[in-house]
Design a protein around this motif. Structure first.
Motif, PDB file in Angstrom:
ATOM      1  N   LEU A 146      -5.059   1.599  -7.880  1.00 12.22           N
ATOM      2  CA  LEU A 146      -4.870   0.146  -7.802  1.00 12.22           C
ATOM      3  C   LEU A 146      -3.400  -0.193  -7.593  1.00 12.22           C
ATOM      4  O   LEU A 146      -3.073  -1.101  -6.826  1.00 12.22           O
ATOM      5  CB  LEU A 146      -5.396  -0.523  -9.075  1.00 12.22           C
ATOM      6  N   HIS A 147      -2.525   0.551  -8.244  1.00 10.16           N
ATOM      7  CA  HIS A 147      -1.082   0.325  -8.062  1.00 10.16           C
ATOM      8  C   HIS A 147      -0.652   0.627  -6.629  1.00 10.16           C
ATOM      9  O   HIS A 147       0.210  -0.054  -6.073  1.00 10.16           O
ATOM     10  CB  HIS A 147      -0.279   1.163  -9.055  1.00 10.16           C
ATOM     11  N   LYS A 153      -6.241   4.044 -12.304  1.00  7.09           N
ATOM     12  CA  LYS A 153      -5.347   2.868 -12.187  1.00  7.09           C
ATOM     13  C   LYS A 153      -4.217   3.098 -11.178  1.00  7.09           C
ATOM     14  O   LYS A 153      -3.819   2.161 -10.500  1.00  7.09           O
ATOM     15  CB  LYS A 153      -4.764   2.482 -13.547  1.00  7.09           C
ATOM     16  N   PRO A 154      -3.682   4.320 -11.026  1.00  5.60           N
ATOM     17  CA  PRO A 154      -2.665   4.512  -9.991  1.00  5.60           C
ATOM     18  C   PRO A 154      -3.152   4.133  -8.593  1.00  5.60           C
ATOM     19  O   PRO A 154      -2.368   3.685  -7.761  1.00  5.60           O
ATOM     20  CB  PRO A 154      -2.325   6.006 -10.084  1.00  5.60           C
ATOM     21  N   ARG A 174      -2.549   7.574  -6.408  1.00  2.00           N
ATOM     22  CA  ARG A 174      -1.780   6.403  -5.963  1.00  2.00           C
ATOM     23  C   ARG A 174      -1.699   6.360  -4.435  1.00  2.00           C
ATOM     24  O   ARG A 174      -1.837   5.315  -3.819  1.00  2.00           O
ATOM     25  CB  ARG A 174      -0.381   6.434  -6.575  1.00  2.00           C
ATOM     26  N   GLU A 221      -1.673  -2.329  -4.587  1.00  2.00           N
ATOM     27  CA  GLU A 221      -0.791  -3.462  -4.897  1.00  2.00           C
ATOM     28  C   GLU A 221       0.589  -3.305  -4.281  1.00  2.00           C
ATOM     29  O   GLU A 221       1.174  -4.279  -3.811  1.00  2.00           O
ATOM     30  CB  GLU A 221      -0.669  -3.629  -6.410  1.00  2.00           C
ATOM     31  N   GLU A 222       1.125  -2.078  -4.269  1.00  2.00           N
ATOM     32  CA  GLU A 222       2.478  -1.894  -3.716  1.00  2.00           C
ATOM     33  C   GLU A 222       2.512  -2.186  -2.218  1.00  2.00           C
ATOM     34  O   GLU A 222       3.564  -2.517  -1.679  1.00  2.00           O
ATOM     35  CB  GLU A 222       3.021  -0.514  -4.042  1.00  2.00           C
TER      36      GLU A 222
END
Length: 117
Positions: A30-31, A27-28, A100, A34-35
């Protein structure tokens, strides 16, 4: 989930057994995407036997020319103008910070800005 080829997005190619769900430990990634404010969507790739092959197929399918895939040890970022067996990034799945960053760097490839180190 059907992919929308008309919507510009980074495509994340998932192995068949995941049923369009990114594992929690990734999931990081995807973050990170998104950022950088770049859209993404998942897709199933049935006929690829490696993360590199899935990532390349995702890159070719994406209007943004960037595809991501993974296996149990690494995340692969591919760009459609590269050779199919030569991805841009291969990053080990070892800590959330690197996970991330690989997502952010995939998005930065789309934006044409320098990668995070």
């Amino acid at each position: 989930m059907a992919i929308d080829n008309d919507r510009p997005a980074i495509f994340i190619a998932l192995p068949n057994q995941l049923n369009n769900k990114v594992p929690d430990e990734l999931k990081p990634m995807l973050h990170g995407i998104e950022e950088e404010q770049i859209p993404f969507q998942t897709m199933q790739v049935e006929d690829a036997n490696s993360a590199v092959a899935r990532a390349y197929q995702a890159a070719v399918a994406s209007r943004l020319s960037v595809g991501i895939s993974f296996d149990d040890q690494q995340i692969v970022v591919h760009y459609k103008n590269l050779k199919p067996n030569e991805p841009l990034f291969v990053v080990p799945i070892d800590n959330p910070t690197n996970i991330r960053k690989v997502g952010a760097n995939a998005a930065r490839l789309v934006k044409g800005v320098p990668f995070k180190k």
